[in-house]
Design a protein around this motif. Structure first.
Motif, PDB file in Angstrom:
ATOM      1  N   GLN A  69       0.823  -1.206   0.000  1.00  0.00           N
ATOM      2  CA  GLN A  69       0.000   0.000   0.000  1.00  0.00           C
ATOM      3  C   GLN A  69       0.859   1.260   0.000  1.00  0.00           C
ATOM      4  O   GLN A  69       0.544   2.231  -0.679  1.00  0.00           O
ATOM      5  CB  GLN A  69      -0.913  -0.015   1.221  1.00  0.00           C
ATOM      6  CG  GLN A  69      -1.859   1.154   1.289  1.00  0.00           C
ATOM      7  CD  GLN A  69      -2.703   1.121   2.560  1.00  0.00           C
ATOM      8  OE1 GLN A  69      -2.345   0.472   3.536  1.00  0.00           O
ATOM      9  NE2 GLN A  69      -3.810   1.822   2.540  1.00  0.00           N
ATOM     10  N   LYS A  70       1.935   1.253   0.761  1.00  0.00           N
ATOM     11  CA  LYS A  70       2.741   2.475   0.922  1.00  0.00           C
ATOM     12  C   LYS A  70       3.830   2.631  -0.133  1.00  0.00           C
ATOM     13  O   LYS A  70       4.192   3.745  -0.468  1.00  0.00           O
ATOM     14  CB  LYS A  70       3.402   2.500   2.315  1.00  0.00           C
ATOM     15  CG  LYS A  70       2.416   2.487   3.460  1.00  0.00           C
ATOM     16  CD  LYS A  70       1.641   3.764   3.524  1.00  0.00           C
ATOM     17  CE  LYS A  70       0.675   3.747   4.706  1.00  0.00           C
ATOM     18  NZ  LYS A  70      -0.152   4.900   4.776  1.00  0.00           N
ATOM     19  N   LEU A  71       4.371   1.533  -0.623  1.00  0.00           N
ATOM     20  CA  LEU A  71       5.485   1.605  -1.578  1.00  0.00           C
ATOM     21  C   LEU A  71       5.088   0.969  -2.903  1.00  0.00           C
ATOM     22  O   LEU A  71       4.894  -0.237  -2.982  1.00  0.00           O
ATOM     23  CB  LEU A  71       6.716   0.885  -1.012  1.00  0.00           C
ATOM     24  CG  LEU A  71       7.254   1.452   0.294  1.00  0.00           C
ATOM     25  CD1 LEU A  71       8.289   0.523   0.881  1.00  0.00           C
ATOM     26  CD2 LEU A  71       7.842   2.817   0.060  1.00  0.00           C
ATOM     27  N   ARG A  72       4.996   1.791  -3.915  1.00  0.00           N
ATOM     28  CA  ARG A  72       4.557   1.300  -5.227  1.00  0.00           C
ATOM     29  C   ARG A  72       5.730   0.851  -6.109  1.00  0.00           C
ATOM     30  O   ARG A  72       5.544   0.062  -7.015  1.00  0.00           O
ATOM     31  CB  ARG A  72       3.780   2.401  -5.968  1.00  0.00           C
ATOM     32  CG  ARG A  72       2.559   2.884  -5.224  1.00  0.00           C
ATOM     33  CD  ARG A  72       1.434   1.928  -5.373  1.00  0.00           C
ATOM     34  NE  ARG A  72       0.227   2.474  -4.749  1.00  0.00           N
ATOM     35  CZ  ARG A  72      -0.723   1.746  -4.274  1.00  0.00           C
ATOM     36  NH1 ARG A  72      -0.639   0.444  -4.336  1.00  0.00           N
ATOM     37  NH2 ARG A  72      -1.771   2.291  -3.725  1.00  0.00           N
ATOM     38  N   LEU A  73       6.935   1.362  -5.861  1.00  0.00           N
ATOM     39  CA  LEU A  73       8.084   1.004  -6.689  1.00  0.00           C
ATOM     40  C   LEU A  73       8.538  -0.417  -6.371  1.00  0.00           C
ATOM     41  O   LEU A  73       8.835  -0.745  -5.224  1.00  0.00           O
ATOM     42  CB  LEU A  73       9.234   1.992  -6.467  1.00  0.00           C
ATOM     43  CG  LEU A  73       8.947   3.446  -6.850  1.00  0.00           C
ATOM     44  CD1 LEU A  73      10.099   4.328  -6.421  1.00  0.00           C
ATOM     45  CD2 LEU A  73       8.710   3.559  -8.339  1.00  0.00           C
ATOM     46  N   LYS A  74       8.624  -1.277  -7.404  1.00  0.00           N
ATOM     47  CA  LYS A  74       8.926  -2.693  -7.207  1.00  0.00           C
ATOM     48  C   LYS A  74      10.286  -2.944  -6.540  1.00  0.00           C
ATOM     49  O   LYS A  74      10.367  -3.748  -5.620  1.00  0.00           O
ATOM     50  CB  LYS A  74       8.862  -3.440  -8.550  1.00  0.00           C
ATOM     51  CG  LYS A  74       7.464  -3.575  -9.085  1.00  0.00           C
ATOM     52  CD  LYS A  74       6.687  -4.568  -8.277  1.00  0.00           C
ATOM     53  CE  LYS A  74       5.302  -4.734  -8.879  1.00  0.00           C
ATOM     54  NZ  LYS A  74       4.422  -5.472  -8.043  1.00  0.00           N
ATOM     55  N   PRO A  75      11.390  -2.299  -6.969  1.00  0.00           N
ATOM     56  CA  PRO A  75      12.678  -2.619  -6.331  1.00  0.00           C
ATOM     57  C   PRO A  75      12.696  -2.262  -4.836  1.00  0.00           C
ATOM     58  O   PRO A  75      13.158  -3.045  -4.012  1.00  0.00           O
ATOM     59  CB  PRO A  75      13.696  -1.771  -7.093  1.00  0.00           C
ATOM     60  CG  PRO A  75      13.030  -1.373  -8.353  1.00  0.00           C
ATOM     61  CD  PRO A  75      11.564  -1.386  -8.089  1.00  0.00           C
ATOM     62  N   ILE A  76      12.158  -1.103  -4.506  1.00  0.00           N
ATOM     63  CA  ILE A  76      12.124  -0.692  -3.105  1.00  0.00           C
ATOM     64  C   ILE A  76      11.170  -1.598  -2.338  1.00  0.00           C
ATOM     65  O   ILE A  76      11.455  -1.998  -1.206  1.00  0.00           O
ATOM     66  CB  ILE A  76      11.704   0.785  -2.988  1.00  0.00           C
ATOM     67  CG1 ILE A  76      12.753   1.686  -3.647  1.00  0.00           C
ATOM     68  CG2 ILE A  76      11.504   1.178  -1.539  1.00  0.00           C
ATOM     69  CD1 ILE A  76      12.358   3.133  -3.712  1.00  0.00           C
ATOM     70  N   ASN A  77      10.070  -1.957  -2.964  1.00  0.00           N
ATOM     71  CA  ASN A  77       9.076  -2.823  -2.356  1.00  0.00           C
ATOM     72  C   ASN A  77       9.712  -4.156  -1.952  1.00  0.00           C
ATOM     73  O   ASN A  77       9.509  -4.639  -0.843  1.00  0.00           O
ATOM     74  CB  ASN A  77       7.939  -3.037  -3.357  1.00  0.00           C
ATOM     75  CG  ASN A  77       6.735  -3.707  -2.755  1.00  0.00           C
ATOM     76  OD1 ASN A  77       6.864  -4.711  -2.078  1.00  0.00           O
ATOM     77  ND2 ASN A  77       5.568  -3.174  -3.033  1.00  0.00           N
ATOM     78  N   ARG A  78      10.492  -4.743  -2.849  1.00  0.00           N
ATOM     79  CA  ARG A  78      11.122  -6.039  -2.568  1.00  0.00           C
ATOM     80  C   ARG A  78      12.134  -5.938  -1.436  1.00  0.00           C
ATOM     81  O   ARG A  78      12.209  -6.812  -0.574  1.00  0.00           O
ATOM     82  CB  ARG A  78      11.786  -6.571  -3.832  1.00  0.00           C
ATOM     83  CG  ARG A  78      10.793  -7.012  -4.873  1.00  0.00           C
ATOM     84  CD  ARG A  78      11.481  -7.603  -6.078  1.00  0.00           C
ATOM     85  NE  ARG A  78      10.502  -7.813  -7.135  1.00  0.00           N
ATOM     86  CZ  ARG A  78      10.689  -7.495  -8.388  1.00  0.00           C
ATOM     87  NH1 ARG A  78      11.832  -6.961  -8.781  1.00  0.00           N
ATOM     88  NH2 ARG A  78       9.755  -7.724  -9.283  1.00  0.00           N
ATOM     89  N   VAL A  79      12.917  -4.857  -1.438  1.00  0.00           N
ATOM     90  CA  VAL A  79      13.929  -4.681  -0.394  1.00  0.00           C
ATOM     91  C   VAL A  79      13.260  -4.524   0.970  1.00  0.00           C
ATOM     92  O   VAL A  79      13.683  -5.128   1.968  1.00  0.00           O
ATOM     93  CB  VAL A  79      14.839  -3.466  -0.717  1.00  0.00           C
ATOM     94  CG1 VAL A  79      15.731  -3.122   0.458  1.00  0.00           C
ATOM     95  CG2 VAL A  79      15.671  -3.743  -1.952  1.00  0.00           C
ATOM     96  N   ILE A  80      12.215  -3.740   1.023  1.00  0.00           N
ATOM     97  CA  ILE A  80      11.523  -3.523   2.293  1.00  0.00           C
ATOM     98  C   ILE A  80      10.854  -4.815   2.774  1.00  0.00           C
ATOM     99  O   ILE A  80      10.834  -5.102   3.974  1.00  0.00           O
ATOM    100  CB  ILE A  80      10.491  -2.376   2.160  1.00  0.00           C
ATOM    101  CG1 ILE A  80      11.199  -1.064   1.806  1.00  0.00           C
ATOM    102  CG2 ILE A  80       9.679  -2.216   3.424  1.00  0.00           C
ATOM    103  CD1 ILE A  80      12.167  -0.569   2.856  1.00  0.00           C
ATOM    104  N   LYS A  81      10.328  -5.619   1.853  1.00  0.00           N
ATOM    105  CA  LYS A  81       9.746  -6.901   2.253  1.00  0.00           C
ATOM    106  C   LYS A  81      10.810  -7.825   2.834  1.00  0.00           C
ATOM    107  O   LYS A  81      10.561  -8.544   3.807  1.00  0.00           O
ATOM    108  CB  LYS A  81       9.057  -7.572   1.062  1.00  0.00           C
ATOM    109  CG  LYS A  81       7.724  -6.952   0.718  1.00  0.00           C
ATOM    110  CD  LYS A  81       7.083  -7.653  -0.456  1.00  0.00           C
ATOM    111  CE  LYS A  81       5.789  -6.973  -0.854  1.00  0.00           C
ATOM    112  NZ  LYS A  81       5.200  -7.548  -2.068  1.00  0.00           N
TER     113      LYS A  81
END
Length: 178
Positions: A69-81
């Motif tokens: 919901q908060k992070l739409r950018l895929k690379p950042i999304n994966r790192v945060i996950k």
């Protein structure tokens, strides 16, 4: 400033006279709800493994949903996950302590409201709400744009170092836990 009036629900119960019979019923009700609280605390302590599994499932679902919901950018999304997965043991410890301390009382209060059968009367009550007009954020004029750029670059460097240190600490923690 503007004052807006809204109607609110007044949750009042029919006022009853405090007779000895009513006081005795209230005392029994209080004692029984305290018994429910103690039983819930006992249940949580005896079924700690189940509570941990429930919190684990809730963390998995909740962390993925909030990151998506908060992070739409895929690379950042994966790192945060990935970081969220590494921080799961810390979450489980904190969440279990919070759950043991707060949830029995919260569940008891909720159950008490379910068995109270209090009637809610729709009595309009005026509530004054103050609404302030928003002013745009003033942008201060910069005397020296080069100094501002220099300050922003130093802030970016500082944030980069903080990020590197945080990721290193998480990596070391993950390696030690494994």
């Amino acid at each position: 400033m503007t004052i807006v009036r809204r109607n609110a629900l007044n949750t009042t119960v029919n006022p009853s006279v405090n007779t000895p019979e009513t006081l005795a019923e209230k005392l029994i009700e209080t004692e029984r709800m305290h018994d429910v609280l103690l039983l819930l605390q006992n249940l949580i302590n005896s079924e700690e493994a189940t509570v941990k599994l429930i919190l684990d499932c809730l963390y998995d679902v909740g962390s993925v949903n909030i990151i998506n919901q908060k992070l739409r950018l895929k690379p950042i999304n994966r790192v945060i996950k990935l970081i969220a997965r590494m921080s799961k043991p810390v979450f489980k410890t904190l969440a279990l302590n919070w759950f043991k301390k707060n949830c029995p009382q919260l569940i008891t209060n909720w159950l008490h409201t379910q068995v109270a059968f209090e009637s809610i009367q729709n009595v309009p009550q005026e509530v004054a709400v103050e609404v302030a007009e928003l002013q745009p954020y003033p942008i201060p004029p910069t005397e020296n744009p080069y100094q501002e750029i220099k300050n922003l670059r130093s802030q970016v460097r500082l944030l980069a170092w903080i990020s590197i240190i945080a990721i290193a600490v998480l990596a070391v923690t993950a390696i030690k836990l494994n």
